[in-house]
Design a protein around this motif. Structure first.
Motif, PDB file in Angstrom:
ATOM      1  N   GLU A 164       0.826  -1.210   0.000  1.00  0.00           N
ATOM      2  CA  GLU A 164       0.000   0.000   0.000  1.00  0.00           C
ATOM      3  C   GLU A 164       0.854   1.251   0.000  1.00  0.00           C
ATOM      4  O   GLU A 164       0.592   2.211  -0.742  1.00  0.00           O
ATOM      5  CB  GLU A 164      -0.933  -0.018   1.220  1.00  0.00           C
ATOM      6  CG  GLU A 164      -1.895   1.154   1.270  1.00  0.00           C
ATOM      7  CD  GLU A 164      -2.851   1.069   2.455  1.00  0.00           C
ATOM      8  OE1 GLU A 164      -3.636   2.011   2.629  1.00  0.00           O
ATOM      9  OE2 GLU A 164      -2.805   0.064   3.196  1.00  0.00           O
ATOM     10  N   TRP A 165       1.906   1.259   0.810  1.00  0.00           N
ATOM     11  CA  TRP A 165       2.770   2.445   0.893  1.00  0.00           C
ATOM     12  C   TRP A 165       3.502   2.666  -0.436  1.00  0.00           C
ATOM     13  O   TRP A 165       3.578   3.780  -0.943  1.00  0.00           O
ATOM     14  CB  TRP A 165       3.773   2.287   2.035  1.00  0.00           C
ATOM     15  CG  TRP A 165       4.498   3.557   2.375  1.00  0.00           C
ATOM     16  CD1 TRP A 165       4.158   4.478   3.310  1.00  0.00           C
ATOM     17  CD2 TRP A 165       5.692   4.054   1.748  1.00  0.00           C
ATOM     18  NE1 TRP A 165       5.050   5.523   3.313  1.00  0.00           N
ATOM     19  CE2 TRP A 165       6.003   5.287   2.364  1.00  0.00           C
ATOM     20  CE3 TRP A 165       6.524   3.584   0.748  1.00  0.00           C
ATOM     21  CZ2 TRP A 165       7.111   6.044   2.010  1.00  0.00           C
ATOM     22  CZ3 TRP A 165       7.633   4.344   0.381  1.00  0.00           C
ATOM     23  CH2 TRP A 165       7.918   5.553   0.999  1.00  0.00           C
ATOM     24  N   ALA A 168       1.169   3.999  -3.067  1.00  0.00           N
ATOM     25  CA  ALA A 168       0.837   5.397  -2.782  1.00  0.00           C
ATOM     26  C   ALA A 168       1.956   6.335  -3.199  1.00  0.00           C
ATOM     27  O   ALA A 168       1.712   7.533  -3.428  1.00  0.00           O
ATOM     28  CB  ALA A 168       0.527   5.568  -1.293  1.00  0.00           C
TER      29      ALA A 168
END
Length: 325
Positions: free
Chosen positions: A243-244, A247
């Motif tokens: 997810e990081w 992003a």
């Protein structure tokens, strides 16, 4: 003397196949557009497969073996139409990307395929290969072998995926390197030299059938650890989760701003397919550490800081690392 026609023969994989057949004592002819030389000992016939009459010269004789690796379904269909009656055996190099699903671990050659591409469809690599396989099976029947490799790696790799890791670890030296989440992730590759050897042996023995030509599945973390050891990296590993990374515009698998070989968690079947048929048909697999060593030597020769088709630049990587919590 065995007469071998390679549709291509001047590129990376097809060049290895051509050299393998030459080493086996065959008379090798390469049909290609030109611009690159055929391997020493092969005859080059220049032809554009998109043009009418592309196969006229090579269709005037019989061939013990024809090898095609094209991902253009139209080119494969036209080659089959022109040459099937002249070929004792045909080896088509397809891809593991023909499979419809990537979430089943240990899937074999009977797994469902994508829908074949139609002539007016937007290009899709996997669907084009499915259509090409169908053309080969229809034209050659029991005289055909279909070889489905996964990620092909090793010295000279033009995709810049596998080599990214040994090159980055070597270039970073004692500096930090960004790595993705590896828990539960796998990698599965095949050295181009092992694949080419298999294609030659398939033709020599006129083996027929379908084989997933791929190495054993290994944990992605183990592969990265081996790449790090091969490069002698002593810096920190900076881990980030899916997810990081997403992003921060870090992409999966390949291409600019990617972390190569990193796949979404729900695609683990992509890198865990069975290679039992390949092994049973005599396919060899050299140690992954040998491939990493040879790939690093090639990366050093080509330049660790060169522009790459896949991966983060060092500047991009350090900028992402600077934003890690």
């Amino acid at each position: 003397m065995t007469a071998v026609l390679i549709l291509g023969g001047t590129g990376w994989l097809s060049g290895h196949v051509a050299r393998g057949w030459i080493a086996a004592g065959a008379e090798v002819t390469c049909l290609a557009r030109g611009g690159r030389p055929a391997p020493e000992g092969a005859t080059l016939v220049e032809a554009d497969r998109a043009e009418p009459g592309a196969y006229d010269v090579v269709a005037q004789r019989d061939w013990d073996e024809v090898v095609d690796i094209s991902s253009d379904a139209g080119h494969v269909a036209s080659a089959c139409a022109a040459l099937a009656a002249r070929a004792a055996h045909w080896t088509y190099v397809s891809t593991l990307s023909v499979y419809a699903e990537s979430d089943v671990e240990g899937a074999d050659e009977s797994a469902a395929l994508l829908e074949p591409a139609r002539p007016d469809d937007e290009y899709d690599y996997g669907r084009a290969k499915v259509a090409a396989e169908a053309s080969v099976r229809e034209a050659l029947g029991e005289r055909a072998a279909i070889v489905r490799p996964g990620l092909i790696v090793g010295p000279g790799d033009p995709s810049d995926r596998f080599g990214y890791w040994v090159a980055r670890f070597a270039a970073a030296a004692d500096g930090p390197v960004l790595v993705p989440e590896t828990q539960g992730r796998s990698a599965q590759v095949i050295d181009v030299r092992d694949l080419a050897d298999f294609v030659v042996e398939v033709g020599r023995h006129r083996w027929t059938g379908i084989a997933n030509a791929i190495g054993d599945s290994v944990p992605l973390g183990d592969l990265l650890a081996d790449a790090r050891a091969a490069a002698g990296h002593t810096g920190d590993l900076r881990h980030a989760d899916d997810e990081w990374l997403q992003a921060h515009d870090v992409r999966f698998w390949m291409g600019p701003r990617s972390l190569p070989l990193w796949l979404p968690a729900d695609m683990n079947g992509f890198s865990t397919r069975t290679n039992a048929v390949y092994r049973g048909a005599g396919g060899g697999l050299r140690p992954l550490t040998d491939t990493l060593r040879d790939t690093l030597a090639d990366e050093r020769e080509r330049g660790l800081d060169r522009e790459r088709r896949s991966g983060l630049t060092r500047e991009e990587e350090l900028a992402v690392i600077a934003e890690l919590p």
